[in-house]
Design a protein around this motif. Structure first.
Motif, PDB file in Angstrom:
ATOM      1  N   ARG A 249       0.806  -1.221   0.000  1.00  0.00           N
ATOM      2  CA  ARG A 249       0.000   0.000   0.000  1.00  0.00           C
ATOM      3  C   ARG A 249       0.841   1.275   0.000  1.00  0.00           C
ATOM      4  O   ARG A 249       0.438   2.280  -0.600  1.00  0.00           O
ATOM      5  CB  ARG A 249      -0.899  -0.006   1.250  1.00  0.00           C
ATOM      6  N   ALA A 250       1.969   1.252   0.679  1.00  0.00           N
ATOM      7  CA  ALA A 250       2.725   2.488   0.898  1.00  0.00           C
ATOM      8  C   ALA A 250       3.789   2.732  -0.165  1.00  0.00           C
ATOM      9  O   ALA A 250       4.103   3.882  -0.483  1.00  0.00           O
ATOM     10  CB  ALA A 250       3.369   2.467   2.287  1.00  0.00           C
ATOM     11  N   GLY A 251       4.384   1.666  -0.672  1.00  0.00           N
ATOM     12  CA  GLY A 251       5.435   1.839  -1.671  1.00  0.00           C
ATOM     13  C   GLY A 251       6.586   2.678  -1.156  1.00  0.00           C
ATOM     14  O   GLY A 251       7.108   2.453  -0.070  1.00  0.00           O
ATOM     15  N   ARG A 252       6.956   3.714  -1.930  1.00  0.00           N
ATOM     16  CA  ARG A 252       8.101   4.559  -1.579  1.00  0.00           C
ATOM     17  C   ARG A 252       7.809   5.509  -0.432  1.00  0.00           C
ATOM     18  O   ARG A 252       8.719   6.192   0.051  1.00  0.00           O
ATOM     19  CB  ARG A 252       8.546   5.350  -2.814  1.00  0.00           C
ATOM     20  N   GLU A 253       6.564   5.589  -0.003  1.00  0.00           N
ATOM     21  CA  GLU A 253       6.253   6.470   1.124  1.00  0.00           C
ATOM     22  C   GLU A 253       6.805   5.913   2.443  1.00  0.00           C
ATOM     23  O   GLU A 253       6.978   6.651   3.402  1.00  0.00           O
ATOM     24  CB  GLU A 253       4.727   6.635   1.256  1.00  0.00           C
ATOM     25  N   MET A 254       7.068   4.608   2.501  1.00  0.00           N
ATOM     26  CA  MET A 254       7.575   3.997   3.724  1.00  0.00           C
ATOM     27  C   MET A 254       9.111   3.952   3.664  1.00  0.00           C
ATOM     28  O   MET A 254       9.683   3.297   2.799  1.00  0.00           O
ATOM     29  CB  MET A 254       6.998   2.594   3.909  1.00  0.00           C
ATOM     30  N   GLU A 255       9.760   4.622   4.604  1.00  0.00           N
ATOM     31  CA  GLU A 255      11.227   4.697   4.606  1.00  0.00           C
ATOM     32  C   GLU A 255      11.871   3.724   5.583  1.00  0.00           C
ATOM     33  O   GLU A 255      13.034   3.372   5.421  1.00  0.00           O
ATOM     34  CB  GLU A 255      11.678   6.119   4.939  1.00  0.00           C
ATOM     35  N   GLY A 256      11.160   3.326   6.612  1.00  0.00           N
ATOM     36  CA  GLY A 256      11.762   2.434   7.597  1.00  0.00           C
ATOM     37  C   GLY A 256      10.731   1.536   8.242  1.00  0.00           C
ATOM     38  O   GLY A 256       9.565   1.919   8.395  1.00  0.00           O
ATOM     39  N   PHE A 257      11.170   0.331   8.600  1.00  0.00           N
ATOM     40  CA  PHE A 257      10.312  -0.609   9.319  1.00  0.00           C
ATOM     41  C   PHE A 257      11.218  -1.426  10.231  1.00  0.00           C
ATOM     42  O   PHE A 257      11.960  -2.283   9.785  1.00  0.00           O
ATOM     43  CB  PHE A 257       9.564  -1.524   8.343  1.00  0.00           C
ATOM     44  N   GLU A 258      11.171  -1.123  11.524  1.00  0.00           N
ATOM     45  CA  GLU A 258      12.044  -1.746  12.517  1.00  0.00           C
ATOM     46  C   GLU A 258      11.221  -2.604  13.471  1.00  0.00           C
ATOM     47  O   GLU A 258      10.084  -2.254  13.803  1.00  0.00           O
ATOM     48  CB  GLU A 258      12.777  -0.672  13.329  1.00  0.00           C
TER      49      GLU A 258
END
Length: 478
Positions: A249-258
């Motif tokens: 859903r987010a594509g390039r809008e999501m920069e990090g996932f920890e």
């Protein structure tokens, strides 16, 4: 190798090249730089040399090559694997790049910056921000890590999910090779088929093939706004499902996932002043997600985050969530994540492992490896956190209560690390994800790598550095 009779002559020659600002021989002045950041490795040096420019550095290397003197390059001395610490013999030159700290150019239109090796990451961030741009790599040690060290270890950080590691962000390199010649490769070319790619050979080489003096780095537009979400989840497997949903859903809008276990968060809240729990109640696991916008046409991150988190709740993927409402709150969420290693050190002795596994296998690996370690080594506690979007796991194993730190690290701790690395290799992973090999993992690399890899690395090392003067004892054994 240099003998005692050539040392005074070499020091005289170095003094003539560098002057008083660039040559340090006083033991007390050198001492702070002879221990690694974690305090595990201690060495000695003939002198510390601090060149002001590439020409001076090249002359240092030529003198070292002529006399067979080892050189150990060092940037911010913030590495995790002892890669910038000399051995105890005291025959090496400790080469500091900290005086080479010029930002030579910023070209916002081309999206590139040329920065010297000693430029501190935070300084680089501030300089390009003033031009409306961003260098999209950050990490907890941004106040001390330098460009040369980041390139030489192929550093990753928290934004790899969108922008990649240093290897993806370096567009050109200037370096001094082991004979003192200067490789001038700063110009950016989209197409260049002149044989071997020396740029990529030097990235991640940890100073064993040459010394990076400057780099052309990729820039992206400055952020317009961002939102950081701290969310509680039931397990790493659920976190993986959440990641897949957001990627779709987010594509390039999501920069990090920890991903962060409750145990790590508890330690941060206990040991790091000024931190507070982001959620009303503890959760078994937590995820930290950043959504960002750098083009006006993109949806506002706040609206995006609200919609996606509501959808995740409906799907049963979240236990609770907090969405940042200000930059200070976003920074506070990231401080919790960035303080985990500091809190772990305060908690007691531990073996830290910077590893990676296939992204799709990371969630199950975290569960299985943690259980396997605690079953095999009673009294220990395993905690895994890290960059779930790229498979990078920071896998810490804490010693049993009351254990002597040094004795445990040198005894059972080494057995634990070997066991963890065996699990990683069995999962098709790597024993070093973003911190490098240094001296800490050199023997493990030799033990666990296929013969073809070791043969090729040794051949490259011998070919470029036949005298073995470049950061000896690191990365690869000859």
């Amino acid at each position: 190798m240099m003998d005692a009779f050539t040392q005074p002559a070499l020091l005289d020659d170095l003094a003539n090249v560098l002057g008083p600002k660039g040559l340090t021989t006083d033991v007390a002045d050198i001492a702070p730089w002879l221990t690694d950041w974690r305090g595990r490795y201690h060495g000695a040096a003939l002198a510390m040399v601090s060149p002001a420019n590439t020409a001076e550095l090249a002359e240092i290397v030529r003198l070292a090559a002529r006399t067979g003197t080892p050189i150990v390059p060092q940037g911010g001395n913030s590495g995790m694997v002892g890669g910038a610490t000399p051995d105890v013999r005291g025959t090496a030159l400790l080469l500091s790049t900290r005086r080479m700290n010029a930002i030579r150019s910023i070209d916002a239109q081309a999206g590139a910056v040329v920065a010297e090796a000693g430029v501190v990451l935070q300084t680089l961030h501030e300089a390009v921000a003033a031009q409306g741009m961003r260098f999209p790599l950050t990490l907890g040690g941004k106040g001390s890590a330098t460009v040369g060290g980041l390139v030489s270890t192929n550093a990753g950080g928290t934004q790899v999910l969108r922008h990649g590691t240093m290897r993806a962000l370096v567009e050109g390199i200037e370096a001094v090779l082991p004979d003192g010649s200067i490789y001038e490769g700063l110009v950016t070319l989209k197409k260049d088929n002149r044989g071997y790619d020396l740029k990529h050979l030097l990235i991640g080489a940890e100073g064993t093939l040459g010394i990076v003096t400057a780099a052309t780095l990729k820039l992206v537009p400055a952020l317009i706004d961002r939102v950081v979400v701290w969310a509680g989840v039931e397990s790493p497997l659920v976190a993986r499902q959440l990641l897949l949903m957001l990627e779709a859903r987010a594509g390039r809008e999501m920069e990090g996932f920890e991903i962060v276990p409750q145990r790590c968060l508890t330690n941060v809240l206990r040991h790091v002043p000024g931190t507070r729990a982001p959620l009303a109640a503890p959760c078994p696991w937590h995820v930290l997600i950043e959504f960002a916008r750098d083009t006006p046409s993109a949806q506002a991150p706040e609206d995006f985050a609200q919609t996606l988190m509501a959808d995740a709740f409906e799907r049963g993927l979240l236990l609770d969530a907090a969405i940042s409402t200000s930059e200070s709150q976003a920074d506070a969420f990231w401080k919790l994540r960035d303080s985990i290693s500091e809190a772990e050190r305060a908690e007691g002795p531990a073996m830290q492992h910077d590893i990676s596994v296939p992204v799709a296998a990371m969630a199950q690996f975290i569960i299985d490896a943690g259980a396997a370690v605690e079953a095999r080594f009673p009294g220990t506690q395993a905690a895994a956190f890290g960059h779930m979007g790229d498979g990078n796991v920071h896998f810490h194993v804490t010693a049993p209560k009351g254990a002597d730190g040094r004795l445990w690290s040198n005894g059972p701790g080494k057995e634990i690390s070997a066991f963890v690395h065996d699990l990683v290799v069995a999962a098709g992973g790597s024993i070093s994800a973003e911190h490098g090999i240094g001296q800490m993992k050199r023997d493990e690399l030799a033990r666990l790598s296929d013969p073809a890899r070791i043969m090729a690395m040794q051949a490259i090392k011998r070919g470029l550095d036949p005298k073995g003067i470049m950061n000896p004892g690191k990365l690869i054994a000859l």
